[in-house]
Scaffold this active site. Structure first.
Site, PDB file in Angstrom:
ATOM      1  CB  CYS A  70      -0.638   0.204   1.207  1.00  0.00           C
ATOM      2  SG  CYS A  70      -1.447  -1.511   2.079  1.00  0.00           S
ATOM      3  CB  CYS A  73       0.717   3.244  -4.392  1.00  0.00           C
ATOM      4  SG  CYS A  73       0.604   2.070  -5.811  1.00  0.00           S
ATOM      5  CG  HIS A  74      -2.652   4.639  -0.682  1.00  0.00           C
ATOM      6  ND1 HIS A  74      -2.599   5.792  -1.145  1.00  0.00           N
ATOM      7  CD2 HIS A  74      -2.706   3.864  -1.087  1.00  0.00           C
ATOM      8  CE1 HIS A  74      -3.877   5.009  -2.321  1.00  0.00           C
ATOM      9  NE2 HIS A  74      -4.029   3.785  -2.232  1.00  0.00           N
ATOM     10  CB  CYS A 108      -6.201  -1.046  -3.356  1.00  0.00           C
ATOM     11  SG  CYS A 108      -6.206   0.360  -3.938  1.00  0.00           S
ATOM     12  CB  CYS A 174     -33.555  -0.492  19.195  1.00  0.00           C
ATOM     13  SG  CYS A 174     -34.488  -2.131  19.648  1.00  0.00           S
ATOM     14  CG  HIS A 175     -29.493   1.662  17.749  1.00  0.00           C
ATOM     15  ND1 HIS A 175     -29.613   1.732  18.246  1.00  0.00           N
ATOM     16  CD2 HIS A 175     -30.216   0.948  16.980  1.00  0.00           C
ATOM     17  CE1 HIS A 175     -28.818   0.945  18.066  1.00  0.00           C
ATOM     18  NE2 HIS A 175     -29.898  -0.133  17.444  1.00  0.00           N
ATOM     19  NE  ARG A 212     -24.505  -4.567  17.546  1.00  0.00           N
ATOM     20  CZ  ARG A 212     -24.325  -5.045  18.032  1.00  0.00           C
ATOM     21  NH1 ARG A 212     -24.091  -5.546  19.605  1.00  0.00           N
ATOM     22  NH2 ARG A 212     -25.936  -5.588  18.607  1.00  0.00           N
ATOM     23  CB  CYS A 216     -29.200  -5.139  14.879  1.00  0.00           C
ATOM     24  SG  CYS A 216     -28.003  -3.822  16.311  1.00  0.00           S
TER      25      CYS A 216
HETATM   26  C1  HEC Z   1     -34.309  -4.494  19.654  1.00  0.00           C
HETATM   27  C2  HEC Z   1     -33.591  -3.513  19.382  1.00  0.00           C
HETATM   28  C3  HEC Z   1     -32.870  -3.096  18.561  1.00  0.00           C
HETATM   29  C4  HEC Z   1     -33.301  -2.963  17.362  1.00  0.00           C
HETATM   30  C5  HEC Z   1     -34.387  -3.367  16.618  1.00  0.00           C
HETATM   31  C6  HEC Z   1     -31.653  -2.596  16.397  1.00  0.00           C
HETATM   32  N1  HEC Z   1     -30.850  -2.897  17.291  1.00  0.00           N
HETATM   33 FE1  HEC Z   1     -29.133  -2.221  17.172  1.00  0.00          FE
HETATM   34  N2  HEC Z   1     -28.345  -1.838  19.286  1.00  0.00           N
HETATM   35  C7  HEC Z   1     -29.478  -2.932  20.071  1.00  0.00           C
HETATM   36  C8  HEC Z   1     -28.539  -2.042  20.848  1.00  0.00           C
HETATM   37  C9  HEC Z   1     -28.807  -2.896  21.984  1.00  0.00           C
HETATM   38  C10 HEC Z   1     -27.230  -2.580  20.422  1.00  0.00           C
HETATM   39  C11 HEC Z   1     -25.831  -2.332  21.824  1.00  0.00           C
HETATM   40  C12 HEC Z   1     -25.443  -3.464  22.708  1.00  0.00           C
HETATM   41  C13 HEC Z   1     -24.133  -3.909  23.132  1.00  0.00           C
HETATM   42  O1  HEC Z   1     -23.617  -3.068  22.425  1.00  0.00           O
HETATM   43  O2  HEC Z   1     -24.502  -4.085  24.472  1.00  0.00           O
HETATM   44  C14 HEC Z   1     -27.081  -2.182  19.099  1.00  0.00           C
HETATM   45  C15 HEC Z   1     -26.214  -1.408  18.716  1.00  0.00           C
HETATM   46  C16 HEC Z   1     -26.543  -0.872  17.305  1.00  0.00           C
HETATM   47  C17 HEC Z   1     -25.360   0.420  16.716  1.00  0.00           C
HETATM   48  C18 HEC Z   1     -23.503   0.060  17.249  1.00  0.00           C
HETATM   49  C19 HEC Z   1     -23.217   0.971  18.439  1.00  0.00           C
HETATM   50  C20 HEC Z   1     -22.612   1.659  18.782  1.00  0.00           C
HETATM   51  O3  HEC Z   1     -21.731   2.441  19.450  1.00  0.00           O
HETATM   52  O4  HEC Z   1     -21.007   0.316  19.157  1.00  0.00           O
HETATM   53  C21 HEC Z   1     -25.087  -0.189  15.425  1.00  0.00           C
HETATM   54  C22 HEC Z   1     -24.421   1.137  14.361  1.00  0.00           C
HETATM   55  C23 HEC Z   1     -26.252  -0.431  15.466  1.00  0.00           C
HETATM   56  N3  HEC Z   1     -27.212  -1.455  16.528  1.00  0.00           N
HETATM   57  C24 HEC Z   1     -27.816  -0.909  14.775  1.00  0.00           C
HETATM   58  C25 HEC Z   1     -28.668  -0.688  14.343  1.00  0.00           C
HETATM   59  C26 HEC Z   1     -29.070  -0.963  12.924  1.00  0.00           C
HETATM   60  C27 HEC Z   1     -28.980  -0.693  11.514  1.00  0.00           C
HETATM   61  C28 HEC Z   1     -30.704  -1.782  12.961  1.00  0.00           C
HETATM   62  C29 HEC Z   1     -31.529  -1.894  11.755  1.00  0.00           C
HETATM   63  C30 HEC Z   1     -31.058  -3.183  11.634  1.00  0.00           C
HETATM   64  C31 HEC Z   1     -30.731  -1.945  14.673  1.00  0.00           C
HETATM   65  N4  HEC Z   1     -29.723  -1.582  15.018  1.00  0.00           N
HETATM   66  C32 HEC Z   1     -31.352  -2.797  15.029  1.00  0.00           C
HETATM   67  C33 HEC Z   1     -30.881  -3.035  19.906  1.00  0.00           C
HETATM   68  C34 HEC Z   1     -31.083  -2.571  18.503  1.00  0.00           C
HETATM   69  C1  HEC Z   2      -0.765   0.628  -7.129  1.00  0.00           C
HETATM   70  C2  HEC Z   2      -1.109   1.445  -6.956  1.00  0.00           C
HETATM   71  C3  HEC Z   2      -1.499   1.187  -5.657  1.00  0.00           C
HETATM   72  C4  HEC Z   2      -2.085   0.056  -4.625  1.00  0.00           C
HETATM   73  C5  HEC Z   2      -0.450  -0.589  -4.377  1.00  0.00           C
HETATM   74  C6  HEC Z   2      -2.219   0.555  -3.480  1.00  0.00           C
HETATM   75  N1  HEC Z   2      -3.587   1.757  -4.390  1.00  0.00           N
HETATM   76 FE1  HEC Z   2      -4.856   2.455  -2.927  1.00  0.00          FE
HETATM   77  N2  HEC Z   2      -5.217   3.563  -3.924  1.00  0.00           N
HETATM   78  C7  HEC Z   2      -4.373   3.742  -5.515  1.00  0.00           C
HETATM   79  C8  HEC Z   2      -5.476   4.609  -6.493  1.00  0.00           C
HETATM   80  C9  HEC Z   2      -4.853   5.310  -7.750  1.00  0.00           C
HETATM   81  C10 HEC Z   2      -6.383   4.967  -5.525  1.00  0.00           C
HETATM   82  C11 HEC Z   2      -7.635   6.869  -6.083  1.00  0.00           C
HETATM   83  C12 HEC Z   2      -8.364   5.893  -6.673  1.00  0.00           C
HETATM   84  C13 HEC Z   2      -9.199   6.455  -7.142  1.00  0.00           C
HETATM   85  O1  HEC Z   2      -9.507   8.034  -5.958  1.00  0.00           O
HETATM   86  O2  HEC Z   2      -9.834   6.619  -8.222  1.00  0.00           O
HETATM   87  C14 HEC Z   2      -6.443   4.256  -4.765  1.00  0.00           C
HETATM   88  C15 HEC Z   2      -6.884   4.754  -3.562  1.00  0.00           C
HETATM   89  C16 HEC Z   2      -7.287   4.068  -2.194  1.00  0.00           C
HETATM   90  C17 HEC Z   2      -8.001   4.457  -1.203  1.00  0.00           C
HETATM   91  C18 HEC Z   2      -9.085   5.353  -0.977  1.00  0.00           C
HETATM   92  C19 HEC Z   2      -8.748   6.742  -1.364  1.00  0.00           C
HETATM   93  C20 HEC Z   2     -10.204   8.064  -1.244  1.00  0.00           C
HETATM   94  O3  HEC Z   2      -9.475   9.156  -0.335  1.00  0.00           O
HETATM   95  O4  HEC Z   2     -10.905   7.906  -0.954  1.00  0.00           O
HETATM   96  C21 HEC Z   2      -8.407   3.945  -0.226  1.00  0.00           C
HETATM   97  C22 HEC Z   2      -8.402   3.723   1.175  1.00  0.00           C
HETATM   98  C23 HEC Z   2      -6.538   2.641   0.089  1.00  0.00           C
HETATM   99  N3  HEC Z   2      -5.835   3.153  -1.554  1.00  0.00           N
HETATM  100  C24 HEC Z   2      -6.116   2.181   0.713  1.00  0.00           C
HETATM  101  C25 HEC Z   2      -4.989   1.008  -0.412  1.00  0.00           C
HETATM  102  C26 HEC Z   2      -4.479  -0.452   0.886  1.00  0.00           C
HETATM  103  C27 HEC Z   2      -5.061  -0.453   2.132  1.00  0.00           C
HETATM  104  C28 HEC Z   2      -3.524  -0.400   0.039  1.00  0.00           C
HETATM  105  C29 HEC Z   2      -3.069  -1.976   0.367  1.00  0.00           C
HETATM  106  C30 HEC Z   2      -3.725  -2.840   0.545  1.00  0.00           C
HETATM  107  C31 HEC Z   2      -4.099   0.333  -1.673  1.00  0.00           C
HETATM  108  N4  HEC Z   2      -4.674   1.118  -1.116  1.00  0.00           N
HETATM  109  C32 HEC Z   2      -2.658  -0.323  -2.455  1.00  0.00           C
HETATM  110  C33 HEC Z   2      -3.700   3.454  -6.026  1.00  0.00           C
HETATM  111  C34 HEC Z   2      -2.791   2.085  -5.011  1.00  0.00           C
END
Ligand code: HEC
Ligand code: HEC
Ligand code: HEC
Lengths: 255, 155
Positions: A70, A73-74, A108, A174-175, A212, A216
């Site tokens: 990585c 290039c970066h 990448c 919930c949230h 996560r 949920c």
């Molecule tokens: C019945 C309740 C419930 C529902 C429905 C639910 N969640 Fe959650 N969610 C939780 C609880 C409780 C936690 C935290 C668990 C813990 O960390 O102990 C959580 C954690 C999360 C977190 C992490 C927040 C953090 O700070 O780490 C995200 C993001 C999240 N929920 C998104 C969603 C999304 C998107 C959906 C729907 C697809 C969803 N949840 C549905 C109860 C719910």
């Molecule tokens: C051969 C060159 C090359 C290598 C090796 C490479 N990258 Fe990239 N990467 C690029 C180029 C070029 C872009 C920009 C693409 C675009 O914006 O269209 C990019 C974009 C990205 C982005 C998004 C940056 C943004 O601003 O949105 C991330 C994150 C990233 N690379 C991570 C990685 C990681 C982690 C690795 C190694 C596992 C890696 N790259 C290896 C060339 C490379």
């Protein structure tokens, strides 16, 4: 005129029934015990730092048929990756859809490095992702405003408010409507996505935001989309918009 | 956070394949209140009902409710305390709420325990299944009826 006021009334009623986005916004860490908060705050105690160190090593390791790292290039991630994680998911022209930071890294990996794909939830992917995210720590979440990213977020918002599963609950019920309350022993957080990937004590491991979300979903006994499914990406895009401006806390620790 | 983990555990809890349509028939025959036991179920058993309510993977009740079940340490606070439920509702009302809580409050977060229609994206393990069986509902109704401030007083 009549119709207008009826529409306004429906708007008010809908607002009353479904609640609104949480205010004030609180990060998930605010709902944790002081000891878990301390573990997140202190890098020497935060188990996620092991993955971040691993990510830094991978960043500098040559890989794939291209035999490039990585860094080839970066350069130094501290400068080139600053602020990048704060603006994912983002619409990607080449992919033709919104993608997550993990998917961008894997592009990448497969394209630029010509190396085998990084498996979802693999330690390598979580390590690279958290190493990249670390470079945005403390920066405000800044989801892109382009139409493609916004369209993904809008689809995500619809999924967020839709009741699903055998238990028939939406994310919003919930949230948005019940955050801060107890679901059995767990405090329901506001569901902001500003600390991922996280180290979770329950998992004894690092995990992605999609892991996560899938938990949920299975909690309400709903269908659980595969990692990388567009539904999960769209939900991530909505969560990023919902958390816009909140400081990125990666690497988070969760109970 | 074991409690959260437990909530997430996939269990094919309900073997109950009976449809809410049958329950609706009961209701219709009864002029709106569900005052007779669900089809196929024997009289409820309060002790079994208590065990169902206490079990986080079967009844799920304590995820949201608190209740007079002191041995369960982690109880939710999204919903009213179940203590006194037998004073506040008749058996018919309790049965109605368990079968289809949405019929009493369309905006409720309480799941409908004996209903399979109107649900979206139900996980494969749970598709077409009710959360509780007819017998389990009757057992829970019997238990809730014992939750009284003054045992024996009519609700
Ligand atoms: C019945 C309740 C419930 C529902 C429905 C639910 N969640 Fe959650 N969610 C939780 C609880 C409780 C936690 C935290 C668990 C813990 O960390 O102990 C959580 C954690 C999360 C977190 C992490 C927040 C953090 O700070 O780490 C995200 C993001 C999240 N929920 C998104 C969603 C999304 C998107 C959906 C729907 C697809 C969803 N949840 C549905 C109860 C719910
Ligand atoms: C051969 C060159 C090359 C290598 C090796 C490479 N990258 Fe990239 N990467 C690029 C180029 C070029 C872009 C920009 C693409 C675009 O914006 O269209 C990019 C974009 C990205 C982005 C998004 C940056 C943004 O601003 O949105 C991330 C994150 C990233 N690379 C991570 C990685 C990681 C982690 C690795 C190694 C596992 C890696 N790259 C290896 C060339 C490379
Ligand atoms: C996901 C949350 C949730 C779950 C799970 C749940 N309930 Fe409820 N329940 C509620 C809410 C909220 C109310 C308040 C009324 C309303 O909103 O419809 C309620 C109301 C009730 C009432 C009426 C309260 C009163 O006395 O006035 C009873 C009885 C009841 N529930 C029993 C149960 C039982 C028994 C179970 C498990 C088999 C259960 N509930 C599972 C959320 C839940």
């Amino acid at each position: 005129m009549r119709r207008l006021s009826a529409a306004a009334l429906i708007g008010v009623l809908a607002g009353a029934v479904h609640g609104a986005e949480p205010s004030p916004r609180k990060s998930g860490a605010d709902f944790m015990s002081p000891s878990t908060q301390a573990m997140q705050r202190d890098d020497t105690q935060n188990p996620a730092m092991l993955w971040i160190q691993g990510g830094e090593a991978l960043w500098n390791a040559k890989a794939g048929k291209a035999d490039r790292s990585c860094a080839s290039c970066h350069g130094d991630a501290r400068t080139s990756m600053r602020g990048v994680a704060a603006r994912y998911p983002a619409f990607d022209r080449a992919a033709g859809k919104a993608i997550t930071l993990g998917q961008r890294i894997d592009m990448c990996r497969q394209g630029a490095q010509q190396a085998p794909a990084l498996k979802p939830e693999s330690d390598d992917l979580l390590s690279l992702e958290s190493h990249v995210a670390m470079q945005s720590r403390g920066m405000p979440m800044a989801p892109p405003r382009d139409p493609g990213t916004r369209a993904a977020a809008e689809r995500g918002r619809q999924l967020y408010t839709r009741r699903i599963g055998q238990l028939n609950l939406s994310c919003a019920q919930c949230h948005d409507d019940n955050w801060g309350r107890k679901l059995a022993g767990a405090t329901i957080p506001q569901g902001h996505a500003n600390a991922y990937p996280i180290y979770r004590l329950e998992w004894q491991a690092m995990g992605s935001l999609q892991r996560r979300l899938r938990n949920c979903m299975s909690g309400v006994r709903a269908e659980v989309p595969a990692f990388g499914a567009q539904e999960l990406v769209d939900l991530e895009a909505y969560l990023a918009l919902r958390a816009h401006g909140m400081p990125l806390e990666t690497p988070g620790v969760r109970p | 956070m074991r409690k959260w983990l437990v909530w997430l555990t996939w269990i094919p809890a309900s073997a109950g394949m009976t449809l809410v349509a049958q329950a609706a028939q009961v209701r219709a025959a009864d002029g709106g209140a569900m005052s007779v036991p669900l089809p196929g179920a024997a009289a409820g058993d309060a002790a079994r009902g208590r065990a169902i309510v206490a079990n986080r993977q079967v009844g799920l009740c304590l995820l949201c409710h608190t209740g007079p079940i002191p041995e369960e340490r982690f109880q939710g606070d999204l919903a009213p305390d179940l203590a006194g439920a037998g004073d506040r509702s008749t058996a018919a009302q309790l049965r109605q709420r368990l079968v289809d809580a949405g019929s009493m409050n369309p905006a409720t977060i309480m799941p409908s325990y004996y209903k399979t229609d109107g649900l979206e994206k139900v996980g494969a393990n749970f598709k077409g299944k009710t959360i509780l069986t007819a017998q389990q509902i009757e057992d829970v109704v019997a238990y809730l009826q014992t939750l009284r401030a003054q045992p024996g007083a009519a609700p």
